[in-house]
Design an enzyme around this catalytic site. Structure first.
Site, PDB file in Angstrom:
ATOM      1  CB  CYS A  71       5.845   2.425 -12.282  1.00 43.65           C
ATOM      2  SG  CYS A  71       6.883   2.136 -11.180  1.00 43.65           S
ATOM      3  CB  CYS A  75       6.306  -4.189  -7.928  1.00 40.70           C
ATOM      4  SG  CYS A  75       7.671  -2.892  -7.489  1.00 40.70           S
ATOM      5  CB  CYS A  78       2.371  -2.516  -8.610  1.00 43.83           C
ATOM      6  SG  CYS A  78       2.152  -0.883  -8.983  1.00 43.83           S
ATOM      7  CB  CYS A 115      -0.584   8.975   2.541  1.00 45.83           C
ATOM      8  SG  CYS A 115       0.831   7.900   1.711  1.00 45.83           S
ATOM      9  CB  CYS A 146       2.744  10.241   4.260  1.00 45.72           C
ATOM     10  SG  CYS A 146       3.353   8.839   3.864  1.00 45.72           S
ATOM     11  CB  CYS A 206       5.508   5.238   6.355  1.00 47.12           C
ATOM     12  SG  CYS A 206       4.109   4.219   6.100  1.00 47.12           S
ATOM     13  NE  ARG A 278      -1.797   4.025   7.592  1.00 50.11           N
ATOM     14  CZ  ARG A 278      -0.669   4.307   7.107  1.00 50.11           C
ATOM     15  NH1 ARG A 278       0.093   3.948   6.467  1.00 50.11           N
ATOM     16  NH2 ARG A 278      -0.340   5.503   7.963  1.00 50.11           N
TER      17      ARG A 278
HETATM   18  N1  SAM Z   1       6.143   3.796  -6.284  1.00 47.83           N
HETATM   19  C1  SAM Z   1       6.350   4.069  -5.121  1.00 47.83           C
HETATM   20  C2  SAM Z   1       6.864   2.684  -4.318  1.00 47.83           C
HETATM   21  O1  SAM Z   1       6.840   1.682  -4.853  1.00 47.83           O
HETATM   22  O2  SAM Z   1       7.781   2.831  -3.295  1.00 47.83           O
HETATM   23  C3  SAM Z   1       5.149   4.400  -4.454  1.00 47.83           C
HETATM   24  C4  SAM Z   1       3.857   3.769  -4.648  1.00 47.83           C
HETATM   25  S1  SAM Z   1       3.551   2.047  -4.475  1.00 47.83           S
HETATM   26  C5  SAM Z   1       2.119   1.547  -5.254  1.00 47.83           C
HETATM   27  C6  SAM Z   1       3.381   1.816  -2.629  1.00 47.83           C
HETATM   28  C7  SAM Z   1       3.113   0.558  -1.886  1.00 47.83           C
HETATM   29  O3  SAM Z   1       1.946  -0.077  -2.212  1.00 47.83           O
HETATM   30  C8  SAM Z   1       4.135  -0.720  -2.320  1.00 47.83           C
HETATM   31  O4  SAM Z   1       5.177  -0.796  -2.100  1.00 47.83           O
HETATM   32  C9  SAM Z   1       2.901  -1.926  -1.906  1.00 47.83           C
HETATM   33  O5  SAM Z   1       3.472  -2.252  -0.738  1.00 47.83           O
HETATM   34  C10 SAM Z   1       1.682  -1.533  -2.142  1.00 47.83           C
HETATM   35  N2  SAM Z   1       0.686  -2.090  -3.243  1.00 47.83           N
HETATM   36  C11 SAM Z   1       1.038  -1.671  -4.266  1.00 47.83           C
HETATM   37  N3  SAM Z   1       0.082  -2.615  -5.053  1.00 47.83           N
HETATM   38  C12 SAM Z   1      -0.492  -3.301  -4.212  1.00 47.83           C
HETATM   39  C13 SAM Z   1      -1.522  -4.447  -4.181  1.00 47.83           C
HETATM   40  N4  SAM Z   1      -1.878  -4.724  -5.649  1.00 47.83           N
HETATM   41  N5  SAM Z   1      -1.957  -4.914  -3.223  1.00 47.83           N
HETATM   42  C14 SAM Z   1      -1.280  -4.545  -1.847  1.00 47.83           C
HETATM   43  N6  SAM Z   1      -0.328  -3.552  -1.797  1.00 47.83           N
HETATM   44  C15 SAM Z   1       0.152  -2.908  -3.024  1.00 47.83           C
HETATM   45  C1  DTB Z   2       1.108   1.120   1.606  1.00 44.37           C
HETATM   46  O1  DTB Z   2       1.967   0.340   2.306  1.00 44.37           O
HETATM   47  N1  DTB Z   2      -0.231   0.820   1.008  1.00 44.37           N
HETATM   48  C2  DTB Z   2      -0.720   1.967   0.198  1.00 44.37           C
HETATM   49  C3  DTB Z   2       0.399   3.138   0.534  1.00 44.37           C
HETATM   50  N2  DTB Z   2       1.413   2.508   1.296  1.00 44.37           N
HETATM   51  C4  DTB Z   2       1.040   3.777  -0.372  1.00 44.37           C
HETATM   52  C5  DTB Z   2      -0.801   1.568  -1.114  1.00 44.37           C
HETATM   53  C6  DTB Z   2      -1.858   0.499  -1.416  1.00 44.37           C
HETATM   54  C7  DTB Z   2      -2.055   0.492  -2.834  1.00 44.37           C
HETATM   55  C8  DTB Z   2      -3.131  -0.742  -2.959  1.00 44.37           C
HETATM   56  C9  DTB Z   2      -3.165  -0.962  -4.617  1.00 44.37           C
HETATM   57  C10 DTB Z   2      -3.510   0.185  -5.243  1.00 44.37           C
HETATM   58  O2  DTB Z   2      -4.466   0.944  -4.963  1.00 44.37           O
HETATM   59  O3  DTB Z   2      -3.087   0.487  -6.450  1.00 44.37           O
HETATM   60 FE1  SF4 Z   3       6.208   1.357  -9.544  1.00 41.96          FE
HETATM   61 FE2  SF4 Z   3       4.104  -0.022  -8.652  1.00 41.96          FE
HETATM   62 FE3  SF4 Z   3       6.465  -0.901  -7.759  1.00 41.96          FE
HETATM   63 FE4  SF4 Z   3       5.821   1.477  -6.767  1.00 41.96          FE
HETATM   64  S1  SF4 Z   3       4.816  -0.502  -6.309  1.00 41.96           S
HETATM   65  S2  SF4 Z   3       7.748   1.078  -7.901  1.00 41.96           S
HETATM   66  S3  SF4 Z   3       4.293   2.150  -8.461  1.00 41.96           S
HETATM   67  S4  SF4 Z   3       5.617  -0.843  -9.969  1.00 41.96           S
END
Ligand code: SAM
Ligand code: DTB
Ligand code: SF4
Length: 340
Positions: A71, A75, A78, A115, A146, A206, A278
């Site tokens: 990506c 973030c 992530c 989702c 979703c 959501c 959630r």
């Molecule tokens: N790329 C898209 C976005 O950022 O909207 C969708 C996928 S992203 C992984 C969805 C959500 O997962 C993020 O907005 C964040 O709130 C959550 N998330 C990602 N990594 C995480 C982590 N290490 N711990 C907890 N929540 C996480």
């Molecule tokens: C949300 O708020 N939590 C989910 C979903 N929306 C997409 C994602 C959690 C991701 C946790 C880290 C991972 O598994 O990479």
């Molecule tokens: Fe990309 Fe992860 Fe950020 Fe979603 S949360 S935009 S997958 S870096």
């Protein structure tokens, strides 16, 4: 109101209950809720919860990563950002039939919402046909659909709506002030713009955030203020506990205090009474007792299945046992009182 009365038999008129839906929360008011004695806060949250929901029903969602890693966003939490070396290799988008097969398995395991998440800053137009086919296929199984695909253009949003998408997940993650310490490749306003587009298209929103990013309590209050003061409350509000990922800037963060986590759920419940809240990422690292407190504070949804997107979630049998111990039952599809 008699708090023992099941939601279906309550007599409070709808108009009176709707009067409790506010969009004018101030940070001072929210911080005052956070500062309540714990028992008072939980009692208030549980009372609000019973106005709108069966307190023993918990909605079950299943996540599937349909496109993992690589990506372009930064973030700081992530595993999927290409800016950090997290050891995750990027994969191509999954085939439509494999996604639908995953949804079928999730339904058989008792999930009502599927989702689908992609590690994208935004979808490319060339991906949209496959995305539409996934939505149509999952919907045909009778599940709530979703998607979480990053930022959306107006045209992409309409295509998702026309395909029958029920929910779009797009988190604000934290307060507006703290946001630039976590993400620099997009702005808070970019997030709000996509959320507005989704709402205007008639798709359920959501949106929630993450606790444990290194934010202060005032940021947690600020995040809830953003969500509750949107034109409509998001129909689903995921509260994630940071899962620290090695290689990311937050990989060494300490776990957020469990009671502070529960307090945040309770304040979210009080501020957004009709929304599904959630208890999202992080359950693998939580005791059953902490999770029980989250349900008492008004959380009424979880992700089930052994994987989230790239990290672990409790085993199905463990969750089944917890549901049995707590006397919880799954919430049927489309029973959120604020669903559009
Ligand atoms: N790329 C898209 C976005 O950022 O909207 C969708 C996928 S992203 C992984 C969805 C959500 O997962 C993020 O907005 C964040 O709130 C959550 N998330 C990602 N990594 C995480 C982590 N290490 N711990 C907890 N929540 C996480
Ligand atoms: C949300 O708020 N939590 C989910 C979903 N929306 C997409 C994602 C959690 C991701 C946790 C880290 C991972 O598994 O990479
Ligand atoms: Fe990309 Fe992860 Fe950020 Fe979603 S949360 S935009 S997958 S870096």
């Amino acid at each position: 109101m008699n708090i023992q009365t099941p939601v279906s038999e309550q007599s409070a008129p709808q108009s009176a209950r709707n009067a409790s839906i506010r969009h004018d929360w101030s940070r001072v008011e929210i911080e005052a809720l956070f500062a309540l004695p714990f028992n008072d806060l939980i009692f208030q949250a549980q009372t609000v919860h019973r106005e709108w929901f069966d307190p023993n029903e918990v909605q079950k969602s299943t996540l599937l990563s349909i496109k993992t890693g690589g990506c372009a966003e930064d973030c700081a939490y992530c595993s999927q950002s290409s800016k950090y070396d997290t050891g995750l290799s990027a994969s191509k988008m999954m085939e439509v039939q494999k996604v639908i097969a995953g949804a079928r398995r999730a339904k058989e395991a008792g999930s009502s919402r599927f989702c689908m998440g992609a590690g994208w800053r935004e979808p490319k137009d060339r991906d949209m046909n496959a995305i539409v086919a996934m939505i149509e296929g999952v919907r045909a199984l009778g599940m709530e659909t979703c998607m979480t695909l990053g930022m959306l253009s107006p045209e992409q949003t309409i295509r998702l709506k026309d395909a029958g998408l029920d929910y779009y997940n797009h988190n604000v993650d934290t307060s507006e002030e703290f946001y630039p310490s976590i993400i620099t490749t997009r702005t808070y306003q970019d997030r709000i713009d996509t959320l507005e587009r989704v709402r205007e298209a008639g798709i359920n929103v959501c949106s929630g955030g993450i606790l444990g990013l290194g934010e202060e309590r005032s940021d947690r209050a600020g995040m809830l203020m953003t969500l509750a003061n949107l034109t409509e409350h998001p129909q689903s509000v995921p509260i994630n506990m940071l899962i620290p990922i090695e290689g990311t800037p937050l990989g060494d963060n300490a776990q957020i205090d469990a009671i502070e986590f529960v307090r945040t759920i309770a304040v979210a419940r009080i501020m957004m009474p009709k929304s599904i809240v959630r208890l999202s990422a992080g359950r693998e690292w939580m005791s059953d007792e902490t999770q029980a407190l989250c349900f008492l504070a008004g959380a009424n949804s979880i992700f089930m299945g052994e994987e989230l997107l790239t990290t672990k979630n409790p085993a199905l049998e463990k969750d089944e046992k917890m549901f049995e111990t707590l006397g919880l039952k799954p919430m049927p599809a489309h029973s959120c009182p604020s669903e559009v």
